[in-house]
Design a protein around this motif. Sequence first.
Motif, mmCIF file in Angstrom:
data_model
loop_
_atom_site.group_PDB
_atom_site.id
_atom_site.type_symbol
_atom_site.label_atom_id
_atom_site.label_comp_id
_atom_site.label_asym_id
_atom_site.label_seq_id
_atom_site.Cartn_x
_atom_site.Cartn_y
_atom_site.Cartn_z
ATOM 1 N N THR A 1 0.848 -1.195 0.000
ATOM 2 C CA THR A 1 0.000 0.000 0.000
ATOM 3 C C THR A 1 0.882 1.244 0.000
ATOM 4 O O THR A 1 2.056 1.209 0.402
ATOM 5 N N THR A 2 0.309 2.329 -0.432
ATOM 6 C CA THR A 2 0.998 3.616 -0.407
ATOM 7 C C THR A 2 1.127 4.121 1.037
ATOM 8 O O THR A 2 0.219 3.930 1.853
ATOM 9 N N GLY A 3 2.240 4.748 1.338
ATOM 10 C CA GLY A 3 2.384 5.427 2.617
ATOM 11 C C GLY A 3 3.102 4.664 3.705
ATOM 12 O O GLY A 3 3.270 5.179 4.811
ATOM 13 N N TRP B 1 6.477 3.459 5.499
ATOM 14 C CA TRP B 1 7.751 4.179 5.524
ATOM 15 C C TRP B 1 8.666 3.650 6.616
ATOM 16 O O TRP B 1 8.232 2.986 7.560
ATOM 17 N N GLY C 1 7.216 -2.114 -6.688
ATOM 18 C CA GLY C 1 6.636 -0.790 -6.477
ATOM 19 C C GLY C 1 7.668 0.328 -6.450
ATOM 20 O O GLY C 1 8.877 0.100 -6.641
ATOM 21 N N THR D 1 12.954 9.588 -6.512
ATOM 22 C CA THR D 1 12.161 8.379 -6.403
ATOM 23 C C THR D 1 13.011 7.186 -6.812
ATOM 24 O O THR D 1 14.028 7.324 -7.490
ATOM 25 N N LYS E 1 9.632 6.053 1.645
ATOM 26 C CA LYS E 1 8.171 5.907 1.726
ATOM 27 C C LYS E 1 7.642 5.281 0.437
ATOM 28 O O LYS E 1 8.047 5.658 -0.666
ATOM 29 N N THR E 2 6.719 4.325 0.573
ATOM 30 C CA THR E 2 6.119 3.706 -0.603
ATOM 31 C C THR E 2 5.127 4.662 -1.252
ATOM 32 O O THR E 2 4.413 5.409 -0.577
ATOM 33 N N THR E 3 5.083 4.625 -2.595
ATOM 34 C CA THR E 3 4.186 5.520 -3.334
ATOM 35 C C THR E 3 3.298 4.755 -4.302
ATOM 36 O O THR E 3 2.691 5.355 -5.192
ATOM 37 N N SER E 4 3.227 3.441 -4.152
ATOM 38 C CA SER E 4 2.372 2.637 -5.034
ATOM 39 C C SER E 4 1.772 1.491 -4.230
ATOM 40 O O SER E 4 2.209 1.196 -3.119
ATOM 41 N N ASP E 5 0.774 0.849 -4.827
ATOM 42 C CA ASP E 5 0.089 -0.263 -4.168
ATOM 43 C C ASP E 5 0.591 -1.619 -4.661
ATOM 44 O O ASP E 5 -0.023 -2.644 -4.389
ATOM 45 N N THR F 1 6.405 -4.006 -2.717
ATOM 46 C CA THR F 1 7.703 -3.350 -2.615
ATOM 47 C C THR F 1 8.457 -3.983 -1.455
ATOM 48 O O THR F 1 7.955 -3.998 -0.326
#
Length: 559
Positions: A282-284, A286, A315, A328, A355-359, A362
């Motif tokens: 998920t996004t967000g 970290w 991701g 990025t 921080k993740t930025t995709s779903d 990752t």
Amino acid sequence: MGSKVPAKESSVSDPDARAAQSGSEKAASNDASFGELVSTERSDKEGDARVRAKSDGSPLVSRAFPVARKAALTGLVLGTLVLIPYAHPSLLRFRVLSEGISFIPERGADEAVPGMAPPKDYVGEETLEGTTEDSQDRGAELDRPLTTPKGPIAQQQAPVPAAVLEDKPPISIDLPDGGLDKFFDKLIAVENKTPGAVARIVYYGDSIVASDFITGKLRRMLQDRFGDAGHGYAIAANAFKGWFHIDVSRKSSPQWKTSTCIGPYAEDSLYGLGCVSFTARTTGEWFMMGTSTADKWGKDVSRFEIEYLEQPDGGDLAIFVDGEQKGTLSTAGPAKKVKYHLVEVSDGPHKLEVKTTSDTPTRVFGARMERDVPGVTLSALGITGARARFLDKQDDAHWAEVLKAAKPDLVVLAFGTNEVGDGRMAFDEQGQLSKDPMGDYERNLKAVMKQIATALPDASFMLVGPPDMASKGDSGEGHSKPMVPVIIQHQKTCATELGWPYWNQYKAMGGSGSMYSWVQSGLGNPDMIHPTGQGGNVLGKWLYRALMEKYEAYKEKKR
């Protein structure tokens, strides 16, 4: 080599314990900072009581167990006489069975700190227990004042070694010829301020290392003398119970999914240097790592190096330095492969946030912090609940690759605490109970040692033995676990055969009976297994001085 999903192993330390595992785990305390596998001594007693209660006065033990009581009693007496010598090393000469056979759990093992689930013997993931909070303030625990032993029982036990107060190592490192030469040569270069010279230490261990007390003190003293070249490597979040580092700032969000070398396992057996794979979908999600704000150590960094897995459809990550986005990072690639992303900064205090930025899935492992100055780094990689053999659950080629990327000049293995809890038991290559437990223990340990040495031909290596460990007797006093010197002897055999140096923490502490005295003095935890911050301060200082004793002798020899 392909995936190394391990064969199933017993999840507890003796056969009877497996039958009583559920009840024992429910009784475990959830407040313990550490844990080891619980024994079934109490369950055995309760089972005996149930058998007696079912008896209806017939000459049989019970209807379910149709054996004459007199025959059962005779067998019990004879069996007890045979087994008594296995209760303590001082009765060794009375033993009639071969080494490796033991039917008696160590006395008081059920009173060792409960609260840690057994190794999770399946492929899968689990969620972190919560947010990883900054623990750098725990460095203050190293310098708390000591107390003196209390009460007549404490005075009767082996006293805390005088070296605690004399500020010197009570024992030296068992050092074969050339055993630390490569590490010492790098220290000489660092001491001479040779540009680019960094002495890197990778220090694996169990829960004794998961708390960065011993290793933290060792890191501080080495950096005081030779220079601070950075903190070293740390995993992305606290995936193991009781895991923390001092002299570094670390935080993470709580929703990372983890697979580890003690389970649940990753299907591909890829865990990075710290034996943990962190996955976000998920996004967000970290993690953050940065310089210390609490003490004089760990104040500066010149570069961060993120260790992650490149994989198909991987991701994206956003990279922040001191709150400002610096770029990025895509983790997508044609095949699964460990990768490193370098983030360079001006030498000084900084914080890195990833921080993740995709779903899409990752996977990250951890990050390394170093500086562009001569000095020392020490990467403390404790795995709570691990035995040394668990390091071999990594894919061989992957582990060799991450070891090489760490560029260590010294690799330390400090295991044995959980092997002591196993008793005279080990597991074969199929994960089944061994018919030659201590022989298999040596073979497993040597296999791990050989893997490391093959991957790192230009490094030095060392084994560090477990500390003394104790259990409470009926009167409340502590008794050393009899398996500690047994495990140490087998470790020393492995070290001798492969030419590795060996440092005996058990003997340094004072040998049998020392842990109880350490507890009374504030050097040992009430669990009588783990050192406190003060105890870690002492052991880290001793190991530093033991290393420097051999280092100075090596320099003198080269003159």
